[in-house]
Design a protein around this motif. Structure first.
Motif, PDB file in Angstrom:
ATOM      1  N   LEU A 162     149.701  34.049  67.806  1.00 13.94           N
ATOM      2  CA  LEU A 162     148.347  34.355  67.350  1.00 13.94           C
ATOM      3  C   LEU A 162     147.647  33.049  67.013  1.00 13.94           C
ATOM      4  O   LEU A 162     148.239  32.177  66.362  1.00 13.94           O
ATOM      5  N   THR A 179     138.142  36.718  64.078  1.00 14.19           N
ATOM      6  CA  THR A 179     138.776  36.412  65.346  1.00 14.19           C
ATOM      7  C   THR A 179     140.183  35.829  65.179  1.00 14.19           C
ATOM      8  O   THR A 179     140.360  34.738  64.664  1.00 14.19           O
ATOM      9  N   VAL A 180     141.158  36.607  65.594  1.00 15.71           N
ATOM     10  CA  VAL A 180     142.533  36.134  65.698  1.00 15.71           C
ATOM     11  C   VAL A 180     142.944  36.398  67.145  1.00 15.71           C
ATOM     12  O   VAL A 180     143.130  37.547  67.537  1.00 15.71           O
ATOM     13  N   ALA A 181     143.038  35.340  67.925  1.00 20.22           N
ATOM     14  CA  ALA A 181     143.299  35.521  69.353  1.00 20.22           C
ATOM     15  C   ALA A 181     144.794  35.746  69.585  1.00 20.22           C
ATOM     16  O   ALA A 181     145.629  34.982  69.101  1.00 20.22           O
ATOM     17  N   ALA A 182     145.104  36.801  70.310  1.00 17.36           N
ATOM     18  CA  ALA A 182     146.492  37.111  70.660  1.00 17.36           C
ATOM     19  C   ALA A 182     146.887  36.279  71.878  1.00 17.36           C
ATOM     20  O   ALA A 182     147.059  36.783  72.987  1.00 17.36           O
ATOM     21  N   VAL A 183     147.030  34.984  71.648  1.00 13.63           N
ATOM     22  CA  VAL A 183     147.213  34.054  72.766  1.00 13.63           C
ATOM     23  C   VAL A 183     148.485  34.331  73.562  1.00 13.63           C
ATOM     24  O   VAL A 183     148.511  34.138  74.786  1.00 13.63           O
TER      25      VAL A 183
END
Lengths: 279, 279
Positions: A162, A179-183
């Motif tokens: 994340l 915004t927490v990007a599930a990279v």
């Protein structure tokens, strides 16, 4: 970002040393691994190496055995789709039990603990290469609201899953609030685009995202393989999930409770209402 | 697959010619576009070019105005999360209404028809370059069951959004029965990994997936911009969606129906049950 297949790993068998097979595949000059690379490994070959191909005359029973919680079921002509939470905590169709790519009479189960599998693989690859590498174990899932399937990360080691952007600001200086990007899932999807499903390419290298590999090291010290989290940090607990049950299942659950409450309420008030003519 | 940012587009204003801005950004030798490239364009700049920044003193009202169907709501300290189907058919939080990256007192709405926006942009880019290009318009969404957000394709032109592998066989010759890869969403996610959310990079080029651009041309003839589908093919209709409502909402819907049915059933049977002692 550059994403390419690591070809030539061949058929994987129970007990195989996956790190050794991967490094052999990475021997070719074009595929040589570099610092900051992330390896995306299809769960299928991890399962095979870990001996998770098991005898099962009945795939449906195997799915039941892997199910912790039924989320939704739907009957269609010729069968039933079951979306469940499985032993790994993943919500997916058929509990992740795979009957393709296996001999008749057998099914392939997911790794018992995909994060542990990723940590073991990452530790071995780092030790043997001296490179700062990340490992993702990937699988294919469907999604509510959208057609088609995408690959996600079910196991991770040495790489942030994340990318927490909360508290940072956007281009005009305004706070980005949620915004927490599930990279890790985005990386798994990127790897799927080059691996494909049918090509027998279970390995891809994702190059150029060293910041995600570094970030974990900086946060976690010299032992990123022991970092808290892994891909299990991507699992939303059912208690905080607004979609813990399929709509039909939730309606049925509510209906049963409401019906019982309605009966009870009518019985409590009924005779009075009856006598007073208010019924 | 190679994914890189197309830098230098600068601030986009209502009425801007987005194709011209993109081609200007692609003037640098490193960023020159090539046949088969797919451009991933953050919806924000498409919205801005299309004048979708509107006055709104109340973001909540703007969300209500964009909502076609409420899927789920959750109250948290300080506000309420609303997951809805919006006018574009997308299920997303806040209907896609964006209050970041906009001046106070305004919000940014999604393009009215993202597929049409993508077609217009793709047609202009193809005409001016003579290159076979694809265009995806991307936005950021959360998912049930999994933490974190990923980018998806909300508009598409000149590129296949679903890679239908049904009927093909796996590496051991067995039929793959249910795999339809949502490649446009995976491409959007790959682009997000290089664009980031905060860096002011709304454009990425995805190179190496020309097969997805070709496939559409072969299927659709010389006018891929008129191809049926676009990203709207990724929208699952609520009628066939097992998660058309949040769990709490579905339980409440079921409870209300069950309660009414319970009351009715008890009233119909109650006096009899009462008299016969079966109550």
């Amino acid at each position: 970002m550059h994403v390419f297949v690591l070809a030539g790993i061949g058929e994987v068998r129970a007990g195989d040393d996956l790190a050794a097979l991967i490094l052999a595949a990475a021997e070719s000059p074009v595929a040589r691994l570099a610092d900051g690379d992330i390896l995306a490994v299809t769960s299928k070959i991890v399962s095979k190496a870990e001996g998770r191909q098991v005898a099962a005359t009945d795939r449906e029973q195997a799915i039941t055995d892997e199910t912790v919680r039924v989320v939704a079921t739907r009957v269609y002509p010729g069968g039933v789709t079951r979306i469940v939470e499985n032993r790994q905590g993943l919500v997916m169709a058929a509990a992740g039990v795979d009957a393709s790519n296996t001999p008749d009479g057998t099914v392939l189960l997911l790794p018992v603990d995909p994060d542990a599998s990723a940590r073991a693989l990452c530790t071995a690859l780092r030790a043997r290469t001296g490179l700062r590498l990340g490992v993702l174990i990937t699988d294919t899932v469907g999604r509510p609201w959208r057609e088609g399937q995408t690959d996600i990360a079910i196991g991770a080691a040495g790489v942030a899953v994340l990318d927490d952007l909360r508290g940072t600001t956007d281009a005009s200086g305004r706070q980005l609030d949620v915004t927490v990007a599930a990279v890790a899932d985005e990386i798994a999807g990127a790897a799927d685009l080059v691996k494909g499903k049918t090509s027998g390419n279970p390995l891809a290298v994702v190059r150029g995202l060293g910041r995600l590999v570094e970030a974990l090291q900086l946060q976690q010290g010299p032992a990123p393989q022991d970092a808290a989290g892994g891909a299990s940090a991507l699992l939303r607990p059912s208690e905080t999930d607004m979609f813990r049950l399929g709509t039909a299942e939730a309606v049925a659950e509510g209906y049963a409770a409401g019906y019982a409450a309605g009966i009870a309420a009518a019985r409590a008030a009924g005779p009075v209402a009856e006598r007073s003519g208010r019924g």
